[in-house]
Write a protein that holds these residues in place. Structure first.
Motif: not given
Length: 471
Positions: A209-214
């Protein structure tokens, strides 16, 4: 009791009751006395290379677990038997006829146990196939891997990290050291997965799952789960979260059987060069009627034993160990034949004491056994016969190999040539140290203790630094 008997009795009581007695020089004994390891659980042997007597010897005949220092027995036996310039030859044959570029028959590969065979060798192999006038193979690619009689397992099962490269098992046909490598490149919606080598013997299921954030913590690396069926074909499942901000991630695992990986890579490279193979992969002996085409040669033994010693490469050590069995006795090579080959070779020079067990030649074993004196005998013999050339195959303090970060800011920097060995409860090192006078010494330190991981290297470092600074 007579005077002589009383004298021997007093010496015996002194040796038995004192910590180091006359076995370790007093100043070195003082250096070691603050390290919380039971004195019974380590062995030390120090001897100048031009002397017949040790400078220090503590429990040097006690049998211990060697870990990777046992690789010295494998590499030195190979050097004595085969020489620095020995090369493995993977031979190529064909059956049938070659007419107008068409091979109506099979292409055979006779595996030699070459541990260096990799993707970079395919260009040369394909060029030689082409030079034999072949533009199409109307038949199969058949691999003969009968030189070694080994388990069909991919991994040794030494510990729970069964897919880690250090657990890879040997095989007569080795390719890319049995490692399967694939790259994961994050994108906005879905990560891109690319196999470094085209190998259809395993699948990758992308559930990332591709996610935002660092790109930190639980978002920095995928979870990798591998499931292998009864045919030794694996599926890799990639799960979890991966930040879109992460760079390319490279995963390297022992997944595919080497004969399959080599077959798919060779077939693809042949096709890239306009040579189509209509058949599939088969495993079979090269028939006597087969026509010899060419041999592809490995790197020389000198480079192989250097890699084994400096990187402590378990798989290459296992391959070399089985090669000794194959070259010393009639094929197929087995662990038993390989053990006998090492014992016979080193036995000629009275190097090994009784009770030594080489096991698989790599040290990835809990049943292998060695003594400090046996290792010292080997190192003395090797120095007298091969000198600096042999020493350079070992890790150099602060410069390369497994001790490239060790002694970096010490007086030992560049003045010790060593082989290390570490498994749970074991921290060993053996090799050569240059003293302050320029004299070179054989130094062996074997630590088998529950606190070896925390204090074994510290103890060995003090021994090595004592030699470098005071001798």
């Amino acid at each position: 009791m007579g005077l002589v008997k009383r004298l021997f009795f007093i010496i015996f009581i002194f040796v038995s009751c004192s910590g180091f007695a006359v076995s370790i020089p007093d100043d070195l004994a003082q250096e070691l006395s603050t390290i919380p390891i039971n004195k019974k659980n380590y062995s030390i042997y120090i001897q100048a290379v031009d002397s017949s007597y040790p400078l220090a010897s503590w429990r040097s005949h006690v049998i211990r677990k060697p870990a990777s220092v046992i690789k010295l027995l494998t590499t030195y036996s190979a050097l004595l038997n085969l020489g620095f310039n020995y090369r493995w030859a993977t031979k190529f044959y064909y059956t049938g006829k070659i007419r107008k570029g068409l091979l109506r028959g099979d292409l055979y590969v006779k595996a030699s146990g070459d541990s260096t065979l990799s993707t970079k060798d395919l260009d040369d192999i394909v060029a030689q196939v082409s030079a034999n006038g072949i533009r199409k193979v109307q038949g199969n690619i058949i691999i003969d891997r009968t030189l070694f009689s080994v388990s069909s397992r991919n991994n040794s099962g030494f510990d729970k990290n069964i897919y880690s490269p250090y657990n890879a098992m040997p095989d007569a046909i080795m390719f890319n050291k049995r490692k399967s490598t694939f790259c994961i490149t994050p994108h906005a919606k879905r990560a891109k997965i690319v196999k470094k080598v085209p190998d259809n013997s395993y699948k990758i299921v992308n559930k990332l799952r591709m996610v935002n954030g660092s790109c930190r913590r639980g978002r920095s690396w995928p979870r990798v789960r591998i499931k292998t069926n009864s045919s030794s074909r694996s599926t890799v499942f990639l799960t979890g979260k991966l930040s879109k901000r992460c760079g390319k991630r490279t995963i390297c695992k022992v997944i595919s059987m080497p004969h399959r990986a080599f077959y798919y890579a060779l077939k693809e490279k042949l096709l890239d060069n306009g040579i189509k193979v209509t058949g599939t992969l088969k495993l079979r002996r090269v028939p006597k009627k087969a026509n010899y085409m060419f041999s592809h040669y490995s790197e020389p033994l000198e480079r192989v034993i250097s890699t084994i010693a400096k990187r402590s490469d378990n798989l290459m050590a296992r391959q070399l160990f089985l090669t000794l069995g194959a070259t010393s006795y009639s094929p197929p090579s087995t662990l038993y034949k390989s053990r006998k080959a090492v014992e016979r070779t080193l036995g000629k020079y009275h190097i090994l004491e009784k009770g030594i067990r080489v096991e698989n030649g790599s040290g990835l074993s809990r049943s292998a056994r060695i003594t400090a004196k046996s290792l010292a005998n080997l190192l003395n013999h090797a120095y007298k016969h091969y000198g600096q050339r042999w020493m350079n195959t070992l890790s150099i303090a602060g410069i390369d190999g497994t001790i490239h970060n060790r002694f970096k800011y010490s007086s030992v920097f560049g003045r010790a040539w060593m082989k290390t060995g570490t498994i749970k409860g074991v921290k060993n090192i053996a090799g050569y140290v240059e003293g302050a006078s320029g004299q070179r010494y054989v130094v062996v330190v074997l630590v088998n203790d529950r606190y070896a991981h925390g204090y074994g290297a510290r103890l060995a470092n003090r021994v090595i630094e004592w030699v470098a600074d005071t001798q």
